[in-house]
Design an enzyme around this catalytic site. Structure first.
Site, PDB file in Angstrom:
ATOM      1  N   TYR A  60       0.851  -1.185   0.000  1.00  0.00           N
ATOM      2  CA  TYR A  60       0.000   0.000   0.000  1.00  0.00           C
ATOM      3  C   TYR A  60       0.889   1.238   0.000  1.00  0.00           C
ATOM      4  O   TYR A  60       1.594   1.507   0.960  1.00  0.00           O
ATOM      5  CB  TYR A  60      -0.933  -0.001   1.223  1.00  0.00           C
ATOM      6  CG  TYR A  60      -2.015  -1.078   1.162  1.00  0.00           C
ATOM      7  CD1 TYR A  60      -2.221  -1.813  -0.012  1.00  0.00           C
ATOM      8  CD2 TYR A  60      -2.817  -1.357   2.257  1.00  0.00           C
ATOM      9  CE1 TYR A  60      -3.196  -2.804  -0.072  1.00  0.00           C
ATOM     10  CE2 TYR A  60      -3.793  -2.325   2.209  1.00  0.00           C
ATOM     11  CZ  TYR A  60      -3.981  -3.055   1.041  1.00  0.00           C
ATOM     12  OH  TYR A  60      -4.932  -4.028   0.980  1.00  0.00           O
ATOM     13  N   GLU A  61       0.813   1.982  -1.093  1.00  0.00           N
ATOM     14  CA  GLU A  61       1.787   3.056  -1.291  1.00  0.00           C
ATOM     15  C   GLU A  61       1.148   4.436  -1.278  1.00  0.00           C
ATOM     16  O   GLU A  61      -0.060   4.572  -1.430  1.00  0.00           O
ATOM     17  CB  GLU A  61       2.516   2.826  -2.623  1.00  0.00           C
ATOM     18  CG  GLU A  61       3.122   1.423  -2.711  1.00  0.00           C
ATOM     19  CD  GLU A  61       4.076   1.231  -3.864  1.00  0.00           C
ATOM     20  OE1 GLU A  61       4.287   2.186  -4.627  1.00  0.00           O
ATOM     21  OE2 GLU A  61       4.627   0.115  -3.990  1.00  0.00           O
TER      22      GLU A  61
END
Lengths: 389, 451
Positions: free
Chosen positions: A175-176
């Site tokens: 998850y960026e």
């Protein structure tokens, strides 16, 4: 033993044998001095090596397989046995409503086929979920999950159910681009997810942006608490690449001095045996201020097509070349080859961390896998143990 | 590579081990003294050492010491009877002999210029010190014995096994020194302060007895062992390492040491004299080790570990500037890596070291030593000069390794140190009259080698 009431007397005049015994003594003393000198040299050479490689050798080599390479990828794993002991297909994304979906629904058939072939290899499968929606990085669906306790626990249940249904060894969270304000919620999400997965005997790995201080360079760095996530997750995958990326000026993707600093910082925040270094296999071809991802095969093709000469930068330990295309545009390419990969593998080994993941397997230098086996040889029994702790 | 092995090299493995033993000694002796004093008080005895200053001969070797000899004699005459003081002049061409005679002490001159060790040997024989006295204090003309020295040292001779008592050395800190002079003197005092407490104190516990040096300019020997000690073997540039090693090699007895028996000496205040002095000490140490092959004794074990660390840390400190340059230059000038060979070495080094960790470990551990000394000495000037000490350690290390092969260059036959032939002029120091040192080798101050 000790003579304390010694009669004062002159020592005898040295007997004829005295010279010989003196010579013997000098010989013994000389040997002693030489042994000491060599011993000191040996200490100085061996001790840093022993300490540098850490107590435990790197034991984990993860293959990251993108969804677009699930046809060829499993073949590479099959033809290189003993090279990898964990595989992470990069296949899942998030729908707008926060549900887990395939990243590329159009290739569902190939994905299913590729996953079946991966399972047959007997290597633990830990697929990745990325916050990508309809083929783009997206913050909104993830924000809804993180900021609503009900949605978060539903998401955790979804992940656990997916892992159990598909009998994966665990899950990889990618998850960026979270804002710094999400630091707390992201940590609590990872912590809760880890305990939910651990309850079912599954592992959690988390991909984090590389940084060399807690604040890092950016919002997205501040949003990730290395120490807290390192405490909760089983593996922390450091994305030590994209130092130069598509939007930046041309330059090495993963310069070695920076990679070493990233490792040093990570080791100060979490146990070394949780750290997994991301080793890039692709690069960028920059033209007109924008970079396009290039594989090693593509780079190789362009050097021969445009008669470009590859330069190797010894500071960053990265190959690069320049060329002019048919439209007369100046290109600059920084890519990765087996030599630049070797340096990163050695750094991981010297740092005494858990291992590496290769990002991503797709048309890489054909010498790469022999290099991996040479630098991080996997013990025969450790194949299939990648995810066991 | 993490920081702590580097820090341990800089702080010292020997210090760590012997300091722990020294702590045991401190506890044991405090407890023993208390119970002994109580016992003696109950029985109404005083504590009277079996050897008193009446039994101690003072032997001062001198070469052209006319500027200080009178003061030295007067100073020591305040502590021992004048008739116990003996001066042996070796090849003096000034008024040393005349001034010593005027001071009313026993004076002889050597027949030929024989060097310091030779002069000591000749004087012990001609003054008949072994028969006339029970102990002898070997004293240099530029060394001042502090009041309390004998009270602290003589009781050790009550133990019949003790054959030598090593003095605790302090360096004289004059005012008006140049910066380099201050740094050198503080560096030396730092070595004395640490090594005598962290090393020698533990080494000379009654259960351990393994020290590598009895300083030859401010220590006492029991006269009855002197005939067994070969004081002047040919070729040695200094005599005190050898005298110490002889005590152990011939199992003559124990060496005692107390921090209470203080002798103040003068150390070089300029780089040229400093380097000359540590060269001689280093060479003397290696020559002496070469003459005394190891045996299965605690002394040999102590020496092995000590020398192994001296060599390892010397190599480390000599390599240190290279390592720093190797890591720092490519970081600033990346093009340097295109020089042939450098890239490979740089990769190897960068794999195990990180400039920041290296510098922090070195300066951190060294600063810890400095702070320890500042506390012991209650002097802030050590902390003020902290940055200079690592550089001097690099110098010490380079010299120790430089003179190492020279231990073989004087193997056979009579060889005299060139230093003994040259007349060294010690420059005048503010607040003190110039001391002209010596054809007889300016008394080698005993060295505490490992830091």
């Amino acid at each position: 033993m000790t003579k304390t009431s010694i009669e004062p007397r002159r020592p005898d005049v040295p007997s004829p044998g005295g010279r010989r015994s003196l010579r013997l003594r000098l010989l013994g003393g000389s040997a002693f001095l030489i042994v000491l000198f060599l011993g000191a040299v040996a200490l100085l050479v061996t001790v840093p090596r022993m300490l540098g490689s850490g107590d435990k050798p790197a034991t984990l080599v993860v293959a990251s397989l993108p969804f677009w390479n699930l046809t060829e990828g499993p073949n590479i794993l099959a033809t290189n046995p003993g090279t990898f002991n964990e595989v992470s297909p990069w296949i899942y994304g998030l729908a707008r409503n926060g549900r887990i979906v395939a990243q590329a629904p159009e290739v569902t058939a190939q994905t299913r086929d590729g996953m079946d072939r991966l399972r047959k290899l007997g290597i633990p499968v830990v697929p990745s979920i990325a916050n990508r929606t309809n083929g783009q990085w997206a913050y909104e669906p993830l924000a809804d999950i993180l900021h609503d306790p009900a949605a978060m626990s539903r998401h955790i249940n979804d992940i656990v159910a997916l892992v159990q249904r598909e009998n994966y060894a665990g899950i990889d969270i990618d998850y960026e681009d979270l804002p710094a304000t999400d630091r707390q919620v992201f940590t609590s999400f990872i912590t809760d997810l880890a305990s939910a997965l651990h309850d079912k005997g599954k592992v959690l790995t988390v991909a984090l942006f590389a940084k060399t201080s807690d604040a890092g360079e950016d919002q997205r760095n501040a949003g990730q608490d290395y120490a807290a996530i390192g405490a909760a997750a089983d593996e922390v995958r450091l994305m030590a690449y994209d130092y130069h990326w598509s939007e930046s000026p041309p330059g090495p993707v993963a310069p070695m001095p920076w990679v070493r600093d990233v490792l040093t910082y990570a080791k100060s925040q979490m146990p070394a045996d949780k750290i997994v270094l991301g080793v890039p296999l692709s690069g960028y071809d920059w033209v007109d201020g924008k970079g396009e991802v290039v594989t090693w095969i593509q780079s190789y093709g362009r050097t021969s097509k445009y008669h470009a000469t590859v330069q190797y930068d010894r500071l960053s330990e990265s190959p690069s070349f320049k060329y002019t295309d048919e439209q007369g545009r100046q290109h600059e390419v920084w890519f990765e080859n087996a030599d630049s990969t070797a340096l990163k593998l050695q750094a991981a080994k010297a740092a005494g961390i858990r291992g590496v993941y290769l990002w991503m397997i797709s048309s890489e230098d054909d010498r790469t896998w022999a290099t991996v086996r040479k630098i991080i040889p996997l013990h025969p029994t450790s194949s299939g143990e990648g995810t066991s702790r | 590579m993490s920081w702590w092995p580097i820090a341990l090299i800089v702080f010292g493995v020997n210090f760590t081990v012997w300091a722990a033993i020294g702590l045991a000694r401190l506890i044991e002796e405090t407890w023993r003294k208390r119970s002994l004093r109580k016992k003696l008080q109950q029985r109404g005895y005083g504590v009277e050492p079996s050897i008193t200053v009446q039994d101690v001969a003072v032997l001062i070797p001198a070469h052209n010491e006319e500027l200080v000899i009178k003061d030295s004699i007067e100073a020591i005459a305040a502590l021992v009877p004048r008739c116990n003081i003996h001066v042996v002049s070796d090849g003096s061409t000034d008024r040393t002999v005349e001034l010593a005679q005027q001071a009313g002490v026993n004076v002889i001159s050597t027949r030929t210029n024989v060097g310091k060790a030779g002069a000591l040997e000749e004087a012990i024989d001609r003054f008949d010190l072994v028969d006339r006295f029970r102990a002898v204090l070997l004293l240099d003309a530029d060394t001042a014995i502090q009041p309390g020295y004998f009270d602290a040292a003589l009781p050790f001779f009550d133990d019949p096994k003790v054959v030598a008592v090593a003095g605790a050395v302090r360096t004289r800190h004059e005012r008006g020194l140049s910066l380099i002079g201050k740094v050198l003197v503080c560096h030396r005092q730092r070595i004395y302060a640490i090594s005598q407490r962290l090393l020698k104190y533990g080494q000379t516990w009654r259960f351990t007895n393994a020290t590598h040096i009895v300083p030859g300019f401010a220590s006492m020997y029991r006269t009855s062992v002197l005939p067994y000690i070969e004081m002047n073997p040919p070729g040695l540039v200094i005599e005190d390492f050898n005298m110490t090693f002889e005590v152990y090699a011939k199992r003559l007895g124990k060496v005692a040491f107390t921090l209470g028996a203080v002798a103040v000496t003068q150390d070089p205040d300029n780089l040229r004299d400093y380097i000359r002095q540590i060269k001689r000490w280093g060479l003397g140490l290696w020559q002496t080790v070469r003459r005394h092959p190891p045996r299965l004794t605690l002394f040999s074990a102590m020496l092995t570990v000590l020398l192994l660390e001296l060599l390892t840390s010397s190599m480390f400190f000599v390599l240190l500037p290279l390592l720093v340059v190797m890591l720092a230059v490519p970081a600033v000038y990346p093009e340097a890596l295109s020089w042939p060979g450098l890239a490979t070495v740089h990769t190897d080094v960068a794999e195990h070291m990180n400039l920041r960790v290296l510098l922090l470990a070195v300066t951190g551990a060294d600063l810890a030593l400095t702070c320890l000394v500042a506390v012991i000495e209650r002097k802030l000037r050590f902390v003020a000069l902290w940055i200079f000490f690592p550089f001097l350690r690099v110098l010490d290390a380079a010299v120790a390794l430089y003179v190492f092969p020279k231990a073989w260059l004087s193997s056979t036959g009579r060889w005299t140190s060139p230093a003994r032939r040259t007349v060294l002029e010690r420059p005048a120091l503010a607040g003190r009259v110039a001391v002209s040192a010596a054809v007889t080798a300016p008394a080698p101050k005993s060295v505490e080698w490992v830091e």
